[in-house]
Design a protein around this motif. Structure first.
Motif, PDB file in Angstrom:
ATOM      1  N   THR A 109       0.873  -1.128   0.053  1.00 18.27           N
ATOM      2  CA  THR A 109      -0.113   0.097  -0.023  1.00 18.27           C
ATOM      3  C   THR A 109       0.759   1.207   0.143  1.00 18.27           C
ATOM      4  O   THR A 109       1.943   1.229   0.962  1.00 18.27           O
ATOM      5  N   GLN A 110       0.664   2.234  -0.846  1.00 19.11           N
ATOM      6  CA  GLN A 110       1.515   3.333  -1.152  1.00 19.11           C
ATOM      7  C   GLN A 110       1.121   4.266  -0.016  1.00 19.11           C
ATOM      8  O   GLN A 110       0.026   4.698   0.327  1.00 19.11           O
ATOM      9  N   VAL A 111       2.170   4.865   0.710  1.00 16.41           N
ATOM     10  CA  VAL A 111       2.093   5.836   1.504  1.00 16.41           C
ATOM     11  C   VAL A 111       2.962   7.192   1.068  1.00 16.41           C
ATOM     12  O   VAL A 111       4.043   7.087   0.570  1.00 16.41           O
ATOM     13  N   THR A 112       2.071   8.383   0.922  1.00 16.51           N
ATOM     14  CA  THR A 112       2.979   9.445   0.391  1.00 16.51           C
ATOM     15  C   THR A 112       2.824  10.578   1.522  1.00 16.51           C
ATOM     16  O   THR A 112       1.722  10.842   1.717  1.00 16.51           O
ATOM     17  N   VAL A 113       3.904  11.166   1.642  1.00 11.36           N
ATOM     18  CA  VAL A 113       3.852  12.173   2.623  1.00 11.36           C
ATOM     19  C   VAL A 113       4.450  13.352   1.981  1.00 11.36           C
ATOM     20  O   VAL A 113       5.586  13.580   1.773  1.00 11.36           O
ATOM     21  N   SER A 114       3.558  14.315   1.815  1.00 10.94           N
ATOM     22  CA  SER A 114       4.077  15.595   1.002  1.00 10.94           C
ATOM     23  C   SER A 114       4.517  16.817   2.186  1.00 10.94           C
ATOM     24  O   SER A 114       4.157  16.839   3.472  1.00 10.94           O
ATOM     25  N   SER A 115       5.543  17.564   1.869  1.00 19.31           N
ATOM     26  CA  SER A 115       6.217  18.462   2.607  1.00 19.31           C
ATOM     27  C   SER A 115       5.400  19.576   2.767  1.00 19.31           C
ATOM     28  O   SER A 115       4.457  19.938   1.882  1.00 19.31           O
TER      29      SER A 115
END
Length: 115
Positions: A109-115
């Motif tokens: 499962t993709q986890v994307t954390v944006s800055s």
């Protein structure tokens, strides 16, 4: 046949939280441990956290205090609440189930954390 299914990934801003879940089902008679790994493109798959059938846990050193692994043995389910997420936590997270010498992987499962 064994199925391992992850859920809970998504897009979140830095400092936010997500909770991953993983359920194992099918012909599993005895699960020894369950674990979360993560992988970014071009890199190896690294251990995030692991929990034994008795509840013993171990974590990647860099993640202690932010991630907490737990499991429900009756449901063959493992959870991973992730707090204070950082952009470097962006990865595909995979669940692994260890049973009688075999390792069963989920699709990730993709986890994307944006800055």
């Amino acid at each position: 046949q064994v199925q391992v299914v992850e859920s809970g990934g998504g897009l979140v801003q830095a400092g936010g939280s997500l909770r991953l879940s993983c359920a194992a089902s099918g012909s599993i008679f005895s699960i020894n441990a369950m674990a979360w790994y993560r992988q970014t493109p071009g890199k190896q798959r690294d251990l995030v956290a692991r929990i034994s059938s008795g509840g013993s846990t171990n974590y990647a050193d860099s993640l202690k205090g932010r991630f907490t692994i737990s499991r429900d043995n009756a449901k063959n389910t493992v959870y991973l609440p992730m707090n204070s997420l950082k952009p470097e936590d962006t990865a595909v997270y995979y669940c692994a189930t260890f049973s009688r010498g075999y390792t069963y992987w989920g699709q990730g499962t993709q986890v994307t954390v944006s800055s």
